[in-house]
Design an enzyme around this catalytic site. Structure first.
Site, short mmCIF file in Angstrom:
data_model
loop_
_atom_site.label_atom_id
_atom_site.label_comp_id
_atom_site.label_asym_id
_atom_site.label_seq_id
_atom_site.Cartn_x
_atom_site.Cartn_y
_atom_site.Cartn_z
N VAL A 13 0.45 -30.19 13.42
CA VAL A 13 -0.37 -29.89 12.25
C VAL A 13 -1.62 -29.14 12.69
CG1 VAL A 13 -1.77 -30.87 10.39
CG2 VAL A 13 0.46 -31.88 10.96
N ASP A 67 -7.34 -27.97 -0.25
CA ASP A 67 -8.77 -27.95 -0.01
C ASP A 67 -9.16 -29.31 0.57
OD1 ASP A 67 -11.53 -27.90 -0.02
OD2 ASP A 67 -11.73 -27.19 -2.08
N ASN A 92 -9.08 -28.72 12.97
CA ASN A 92 -9.84 -27.51 13.20
C ASN A 92 -10.70 -27.09 12.02
OD1 ASN A 92 -10.31 -24.65 14.39
ND2 ASN A 92 -9.21 -24.25 12.47
N TYR A 157 -24.39 -29.29 9.41
CA TYR A 157 -23.30 -28.93 10.33
C TYR A 157 -23.46 -29.65 11.66
CZ TYR A 157 -20.23 -26.12 13.28
OH TYR A 157 -19.25 -25.71 14.15
N LYS A 161 -20.78 -32.34 13.25
CA LYS A 161 -20.14 -32.12 14.54
C LYS A 161 -20.53 -33.18 15.56
CE LYS A 161 -17.56 -28.73 13.39
NZ LYS A 161 -16.10 -28.90 13.34
N VAL A 190 -17.12 -17.56 18.47
CA VAL A 190 -15.72 -17.17 18.64
C VAL A 190 -15.36 -16.17 17.55
CG1 VAL A 190 -13.34 -17.98 18.61
CG2 VAL A 190 -15.10 -19.38 19.67
N THR A 192 -12.08 -13.05 16.40
CA THR A 192 -10.77 -12.46 16.69
C THR A 192 -10.90 -11.06 17.24
OG1 THR A 192 -9.82 -13.79 14.91
CG2 THR A 192 -8.52 -11.91 15.69
#
Length: 267
Positions: A13, A67, A92, A157, A161, A190, A192
């Site tokens: 998953v 969601d 993730n 945030y 975390k 990060v 792409t």
């Protein structure tokens, strides 16, 4: 013992699979032969990715357009996973905000906690008992170096975390010796691909190119670390520096410096 090998009945998953690290985790797991369940809000993107992975690797790919900031949706998904053979869970999915909490949208801040904390907790609770019973499984937690320190203007945030970071390493201690691998990924910036000048966000403009890490490379590093049951993987120069700063520098010194940088990210 390595993480479970692919099988016809098991599924890996990945939440937040519609972009970034999540999408690359899906590609990397499919390339390793794992059949998947992809979770994210954007069902159309997931369907395209599922078709790509099935075509390229011949694996079964299921899509759940959910969601994860909606508790009822998470409850339904968790109930499904509790009754499935989940070999790997990649927690993730996550969102972030920048700026003073007093100036941010309160509903979105609450949704951030539900997604970054509650969904991670609920999905882990759903799959962990079966992994322990089988003495086999892998859980990849995507935390952050932001969870190692107080960060003004990134407060919600950073706090969420911090939960993920601590929960991951505490859980790892509980299942040690029971065949279940738990690895924490604590990435820095990060992406792409390098954006064009027109597409670049304020984050892209403020963080030099050499400090960015490829999401595909981070995904591979993470899965390798999970396979070897490493406690934590921290890719990139900036994330390593933040980990050191969070662990050894006085918080009264670090917080104002980092907070000033994050205030600029909030515009």
């Amino acid at each position: 013992m390595p993480v479970p090998s692919p099988s016809a009945t098991s599924r890996a998953v990945i939440t937040g699979a519609s972009s970034g690290i999540g999408m690359e985790l899906a590609r990397a797991l499919a390339a390793r032969g794992h059949s998947l369940i992809l979770v994210a809000r954007r069902g159309d993107v997931l369907e395209e990715l599922a078709a790509e992975l099935h075509r390229q690797h011949g694996v079964t790919v299921e899509v759940r357009a959910v969601d994860l900031s909606e508790p009822t949706s998470v409850e339904v998904l968790a109930a499904e996973f509790a009754g499935r053979e989940i070999s790997i869970l990649c927690n993730n999915a996550g969102i972030a905000t920048f700026g003073p909490v007093s100036e941010l949208d309160a509903d979105y801040e609450r949704a951030q906690v539900l997604l970054n904390v509650n969904a991670v907790h609920d999905l882990t609770l759903a799959v962990l008992p079966q992994m322990v019973a089988r003495r086999s499984g892998g859980i990849l937690m995507v935390g952050s170096t932001a969870g190692n320190m107080p960060i003004p203007n990134n407060a919600t945030y950073a706090a969420t975390k911090a939960f993920v970071n601590t929960f991951s390493e505490s859980l790892r201690g509980e299942v040690s010796g029971q065949g279940v691998h738990v690895t924490l990924l604590a990435p820095g910036p990060v992406r792409t691909q390098t954006p064009s000048a027109d597409e670049a966000s304020i984050v892209d403009k403020m963080v030099p190119d050499f400090l960015w890490h490829s999401s595909a490379k981070v995904a591979e590093m993470s899965l390798d670390a999970l396979s070897h049951n490493k406690m934590r993987v921290v890719p990139g120069t900036l994330s390593k520096a933040m980990s050191v700063a969070g662990g050894y520098s006085p918080r009264a010194v670090v917080a104002p410096i980092v907070g000033g940088f994050y205030r600029k990210l909030g515009g």
